[in-house]
Design a protein around this motif. Structure first.
Motif, short mmCIF file in Angstrom:
data_model
loop_
_atom_site.label_atom_id
_atom_site.label_comp_id
_atom_site.label_asym_id
_atom_site.label_seq_id
_atom_site.Cartn_x
_atom_site.Cartn_y
_atom_site.Cartn_z
N VAL A 296 0.84 -1.20 0.00
CA VAL A 296 0.00 0.00 0.00
C VAL A 296 0.88 1.26 0.00
CG1 VAL A 296 -1.61 1.36 1.42
CG2 VAL A 296 -2.04 -1.08 1.04
N VAL A 297 1.87 1.29 0.89
CA VAL A 297 2.75 2.45 0.99
C VAL A 297 3.56 2.62 -0.30
CG1 VAL A 297 4.76 3.42 2.22
CG2 VAL A 297 2.83 2.47 3.50
N SER A 298 4.01 1.52 -0.87
CA SER A 298 4.74 1.58 -2.13
C SER A 298 3.88 2.19 -3.23
CB SER A 298 5.19 0.18 -2.52
OG SER A 298 5.89 0.21 -3.73
N ARG A 299 2.62 1.81 -3.29
CA ARG A 299 1.70 2.39 -4.29
C ARG A 299 1.45 3.87 -4.02
NH1 ARG A 299 -3.47 -0.63 -6.03
NH2 ARG A 299 -3.43 1.14 -7.45
N LEU A 300 1.31 4.22 -2.74
CA LEU A 300 1.10 5.63 -2.40
C LEU A 300 2.28 6.49 -2.83
CD1 LEU A 300 -0.46 5.26 1.16
CD2 LEU A 300 -1.64 6.03 -0.91
N ARG A 301 3.48 5.90 -2.80
CA ARG A 301 4.71 6.64 -3.13
C ARG A 301 5.17 6.41 -4.56
NH1 ARG A 301 7.38 10.05 -0.11
NH2 ARG A 301 9.32 9.24 -0.99
N ASP A 302 4.37 5.72 -5.38
CA ASP A 302 4.74 5.49 -6.77
C ASP A 302 4.80 6.84 -7.50
OD1 ASP A 302 3.87 5.12 -9.75
OD2 ASP A 302 4.62 3.16 -9.10
N PRO A 303 5.95 7.15 -8.12
CA PRO A 303 6.11 8.46 -8.75
C PRO A 303 5.11 8.75 -9.87
CG PRO A 303 8.22 7.33 -8.61
CD PRO A 303 7.16 6.35 -8.17
N MET A 304 4.58 7.71 -10.50
CA MET A 304 3.67 7.91 -11.63
C MET A 304 2.19 7.92 -11.21
SD MET A 304 5.85 8.32 -13.97
CE MET A 304 4.87 8.32 -15.44
N THR A 305 1.84 7.06 -10.26
CA THR A 305 0.42 6.89 -9.93
C THR A 305 0.10 7.11 -8.46
OG1 THR A 305 0.73 4.52 -9.60
CG2 THR A 305 0.08 5.24 -11.82
N GLY A 306 1.09 7.51 -7.68
CA GLY A 306 0.92 7.65 -6.25
C GLY A 306 0.17 8.90 -5.84
N CYS A 307 0.05 9.07 -4.56
CA CYS A 307 -0.65 10.21 -3.96
C CYS A 307 0.31 11.40 -3.85
CB CYS A 307 -1.14 9.81 -2.57
SG CYS A 307 -1.76 11.18 -1.58
#
Length: 136
Positions: A19-30
């Motif tokens: 979850v945290v990795s997705r939140l910090r994804d440079p392309m699709t994150g928050c």
């Protein structure tokens, strides 16, 4: 039983890390999560620690579970940021904590014979002091 607990723990931690990795994804994150760094997260870590303490004081198990999750989220966020910077990762944090507990509990892991609370406390403080002296 221990294997099941370990699998559940690993499953929950992996899910949170994902979850945290997705939140910090440079392309699709928050955008908010991407903006955070170790310094900007300091107030949140402190706030969550206080909220855990309050939940413990009031004996509110559900709130304590929620607040411990929020505090764990802070650890995972810091680990993710450090990992992105190639400094350390969550596994490094967990291993360091395990090694520290093993080192500070020779009466459990090395069969030393401290038996009283006072002996254990004295041993803990002595080991802690030695650790500080070796890191200077």
């Amino acid at each position: 039983m221990i294997n099941k607990i370990s699998q559940e723990l690993n499953s929950g931690l992996k899910e949170l890390q994902n979850v945290v990795s997705r939140l910090r994804d440079p392309m699709t994150g928050c955008p908010w999560d991407l903006q955070q760094d170790h310094h900007s997260l300091i107030p949140y870590a402190i706030e969550e620690a206080h909220e855990v303490a309050d939940a413990i004081r009031y004996g509110d198990d559900q709130n304590m579970c929620d607040e411990l999750g929020d505090l764990l989220l802070q650890v995972v966020l810091h680990a993710q940021i450090a990992s992105e910077e190639k400094r350390f990762c969550f596994d490094d944090i967990a291993k360091a904590a395990s090694q520290k507990m093993i080192r500070r509990h020779p009466h459990v892991f090395e069969n030393q014979k401290e038996t009283s609370l006072e002996e254990v406390s004295n041993s803990w403080e002595k080991i802690k002091k030695e650790e500080k002296n070796t890191t200077k």
